[in-house]
Design a protein around this motif. Structure first.
Motif, PDB file in Angstrom:
ATOM      1  N   PHE A 245       0.838  -1.191   0.000  1.00  0.00           N
ATOM      2  CA  PHE A 245       0.000   0.000   0.000  1.00  0.00           C
ATOM      3  C   PHE A 245       0.875   1.244   0.000  1.00  0.00           C
ATOM      4  O   PHE A 245       2.058   1.199   0.368  1.00  0.00           O
ATOM      5  CB  PHE A 245      -0.950   0.011   1.201  1.00  0.00           C
ATOM      6  CG  PHE A 245      -0.262  -0.107   2.540  1.00  0.00           C
ATOM      7  CD1 PHE A 245       0.096   1.033   3.264  1.00  0.00           C
ATOM      8  CD2 PHE A 245       0.037  -1.351   3.079  1.00  0.00           C
ATOM      9  CE1 PHE A 245       0.718   0.930   4.490  1.00  0.00           C
ATOM     10  CE2 PHE A 245       0.671  -1.459   4.314  1.00  0.00           C
ATOM     11  CZ  PHE A 245       1.009  -0.312   5.019  1.00  0.00           C
ATOM     12  N   ASP A 246       0.272   2.353  -0.422  1.00  0.00           N
ATOM     13  CA  ASP A 246       0.990   3.621  -0.504  1.00  0.00           C
ATOM     14  C   ASP A 246       0.643   4.507   0.678  1.00  0.00           C
ATOM     15  O   ASP A 246      -0.499   4.556   1.133  1.00  0.00           O
ATOM     16  CB  ASP A 246       0.641   4.359  -1.808  1.00  0.00           C
ATOM     17  CG  ASP A 246       1.140   3.619  -3.029  1.00  0.00           C
ATOM     18  OD1 ASP A 246       2.209   2.998  -2.934  1.00  0.00           O
ATOM     19  OD2 ASP A 246       0.446   3.653  -4.065  1.00  0.00           O
ATOM     20  N   THR A 247       1.653   5.210   1.185  1.00  0.00           N
ATOM     21  CA  THR A 247       1.462   6.196   2.239  1.00  0.00           C
ATOM     22  C   THR A 247       2.078   7.508   1.789  1.00  0.00           C
ATOM     23  O   THR A 247       2.660   7.604   0.702  1.00  0.00           O
ATOM     24  CB  THR A 247       2.122   5.734   3.552  1.00  0.00           C
ATOM     25  OG1 THR A 247       3.558   5.771   3.388  1.00  0.00           O
ATOM     26  CG2 THR A 247       1.700   4.319   3.916  1.00  0.00           C
ATOM     27  N   GLN A 248       1.981   8.526   2.637  1.00  0.00           N
ATOM     28  CA  GLN A 248       2.568   9.821   2.284  1.00  0.00           C
ATOM     29  C   GLN A 248       4.095   9.770   2.251  1.00  0.00           C
ATOM     30  O   GLN A 248       4.740  10.668   1.726  1.00  0.00           O
ATOM     31  CB  GLN A 248       2.114  10.886   3.287  1.00  0.00           C
ATOM     32  CG  GLN A 248       2.477  10.557   4.731  1.00  0.00           C
ATOM     33  CD  GLN A 248       1.979  11.608   5.688  1.00  0.00           C
ATOM     34  OE1 GLN A 248       1.999  12.804   5.381  1.00  0.00           O
ATOM     35  NE2 GLN A 248       1.509  11.192   6.867  1.00  0.00           N
ATOM     36  N   TRP A 249       4.650   8.686   2.798  1.00  0.00           N
ATOM     37  CA  TRP A 249       6.113   8.534   2.784  1.00  0.00           C
ATOM     38  C   TRP A 249       6.566   7.568   1.692  1.00  0.00           C
ATOM     39  O   TRP A 249       7.733   7.261   1.586  1.00  0.00           O
ATOM     40  CB  TRP A 249       6.598   8.036   4.142  1.00  0.00           C
ATOM     41  CG  TRP A 249       6.290   9.019   5.234  1.00  0.00           C
ATOM     42  CD1 TRP A 249       6.950  10.189   5.497  1.00  0.00           C
ATOM     43  CD2 TRP A 249       5.249   8.909   6.192  1.00  0.00           C
ATOM     44  NE1 TRP A 249       6.364  10.824   6.563  1.00  0.00           N
ATOM     45  CE2 TRP A 249       5.312  10.058   7.018  1.00  0.00           C
ATOM     46  CE3 TRP A 249       4.247   7.973   6.442  1.00  0.00           C
ATOM     47  CZ2 TRP A 249       4.430  10.293   8.058  1.00  0.00           C
ATOM     48  CZ3 TRP A 249       3.365   8.205   7.474  1.00  0.00           C
ATOM     49  CH2 TRP A 249       3.460   9.345   8.258  1.00  0.00           C
TER      50      TRP A 249
ATOM     51  N   SER B  82       5.744   3.823  -0.809  1.00  0.00           N
ATOM     52  CA  SER B  82       5.125   2.498  -0.804  1.00  0.00           C
ATOM     53  C   SER B  82       5.651   1.661   0.369  1.00  0.00           C
ATOM     54  O   SER B  82       6.831   1.742   0.741  1.00  0.00           O
ATOM     55  CB  SER B  82       5.419   1.769  -2.117  1.00  0.00           C
ATOM     56  OG  SER B  82       4.831   2.460  -3.201  1.00  0.00           O
ATOM     57  N   THR B  83       4.751   0.860   0.925  1.00  0.00           N
ATOM     58  CA  THR B  83       5.085   0.014   2.068  1.00  0.00           C
ATOM     59  C   THR B  83       4.628  -1.410   1.801  1.00  0.00           C
ATOM     60  O   THR B  83       3.561  -1.635   1.230  1.00  0.00           O
ATOM     61  CB  THR B  83       4.415   0.537   3.349  1.00  0.00           C
ATOM     62  OG1 THR B  83       4.897   1.852   3.637  1.00  0.00           O
ATOM     63  CG2 THR B  83       4.707  -0.379   4.534  1.00  0.00           C
TER      64      THR B  83
ATOM     65  N   LYS C 252       5.984  -4.491   8.797  1.00  0.00           N
ATOM     66  CA  LYS C 252       5.795  -3.460   7.775  1.00  0.00           C
ATOM     67  C   LYS C 252       7.153  -2.848   7.456  1.00  0.00           C
ATOM     68  O   LYS C 252       7.900  -2.477   8.365  1.00  0.00           O
ATOM     69  CB  LYS C 252       4.859  -2.363   8.273  1.00  0.00           C
ATOM     70  CG  LYS C 252       3.436  -2.821   8.564  1.00  0.00           C
ATOM     71  CD  LYS C 252       2.602  -1.652   9.075  1.00  0.00           C
ATOM     72  CE  LYS C 252       1.202  -2.102   9.476  1.00  0.00           C
ATOM     73  NZ  LYS C 252       0.416  -0.967  10.015  1.00  0.00           N
TER      74      LYS C 252
ATOM     75  N   ALA D 247       9.367  -0.361   4.378  1.00  0.00           N
ATOM     76  CA  ALA D 247       9.420   0.406   3.129  1.00  0.00           C
ATOM     77  C   ALA D 247      10.662   0.049   2.321  1.00  0.00           C
ATOM     78  O   ALA D 247      10.871   0.572   1.228  1.00  0.00           O
ATOM     79  CB  ALA D 247       9.407   1.907   3.432  1.00  0.00           C
TER      80      ALA D 247
END
Length: 294
Positions: A227-231, A233-234, A250, A252
């Motif tokens: 999934f994508d976050t503001q930092w 892809s994770t 989890k 990155a």
């Protein structure tokens, strides 16, 4: 189609601009209104000017379209309403019996909601006599031992506060049964029953170790997702051990070593216990700074 009105105190003065055709023995006045109800007698509708110049199609641009107007005395209207209500109440038992059968209830107002994942077995449920509705999901009008079900009745309370009580079905003033005025409460109630059932099937889990503890564990990969976050892809990896503990990692960094691991494969993982949390009733131990050592 006729327009109908009711007047208090026998005051028909509001309709004196219409043409009175007759007055029946109950004091009901029958008028004719020649003004077109669509264009208001102008013969033109300005906001349809782009369609044939806005001419009114109902009256053909003449502004004239006779419409019957029926005006009843309030006292007589109340008599009519009382008679209609009485007829409806007499017919209610037959109407309700048809409603209950159509909606998948037994004759005494019971139904049995099928619990669990019903989508995959929807064809089997249909063949077994279950019915589907957006309010209840799949349900049987009678008990069925082949499936996990939950009995509810038409009087089961699905929501209650100081101002209102909402049941599975409501009874209208004429005695006819219907769904609740706001079916949201019923749908939420059924959703809660399904969540309770799923939680009852979930395996009993416990947290592993202490926060900050460094561990080396033999784990089996149960699933992976991204999934994508503001930092950025994770990657999320979920593991279990032989004792049924659940672990989450989890990262990155997207380690190359994990690309070679398939779901169901066993690995030895070193890491640090970051936190303990719970997801849908499952206790999870979250790992960080992990490394595959075997």
């Amino acid at each position: 189609m006729a327009r109908e009105y009711v007047v208090e105190n026998n005051d028909f003065s509001e309709f004196e601009h219409l043409t009175l055709d007759r007055v029946d023995r109950n004091g009901t006045h029958y008028y004719t209104d020649c003004k077109c109800p669509k264009c208001g007698g102008t013969g033109n509708i300005y906001y349809y000017a782009h369609v044939e110049g806005g001419v009114c199609f109902l009256c053909g641009g003449s502004g004239v379209h006779p419409t019957q107007v029926i005006v009843r005395r309030a006292e007589y209207q109340r008599e009519l309403d009382a008679k209609r209500l009485e007829r409806a109440r007499k017919a209610a038992p037959a109407v309700n019996a048809a409603f209950l059968e159509r909606e998948g209830f037994s004759k005494d107002g019971k139904t049995y909601i099928v619990l669990g994942d019903t989508y995959a077995i929807r064809e089997d449920l249909k063949a077994a006599g279950a019915k589907f509705s957006y309010n209840l999901g799949w349900h049987f009008p009678e008990p069925n031992s082949d499936y996990a079900t939950r009995e509810i009745t038409k009087d089961t309370i699905v929501f209650q506060d100081d101002e209102e009580t909402v049941t599975v079905l409501r009874e209208l003033p004429n005695g006819v049964l219907d769904w609740p005025y706001d079916v949201y409460y019923l749908q939420e109630y059924v959703k809660h029953l399904q969540e309770e059932y799923k939680a009852s099937l979930a395996p009993v889990t416990e947290f592993f170790g202490e926060l900050g503890q460094k561990v080396e564990l033999k784990l089996s990969l149960s699933r992976r997702s991204f999934f994508d976050t503001q930092w950025g892809s994770t990657a999320l990896y979920a593991f279990t051990d032989s004792e049924g503990h659940h672990f989450i990692w989890k990262t990155a960094s997207w380690p190359d070593s994990m690309t070679k691991v398939n779901e169901g494969d066993s690995i030895v993982l070193k890491g640090t216990i970051k936190e303990h949390n719970e997801y849908k009733g499952c206790k999870q131990t979250v790992l960080t700074r992990c490394k595959i050592v075997a």
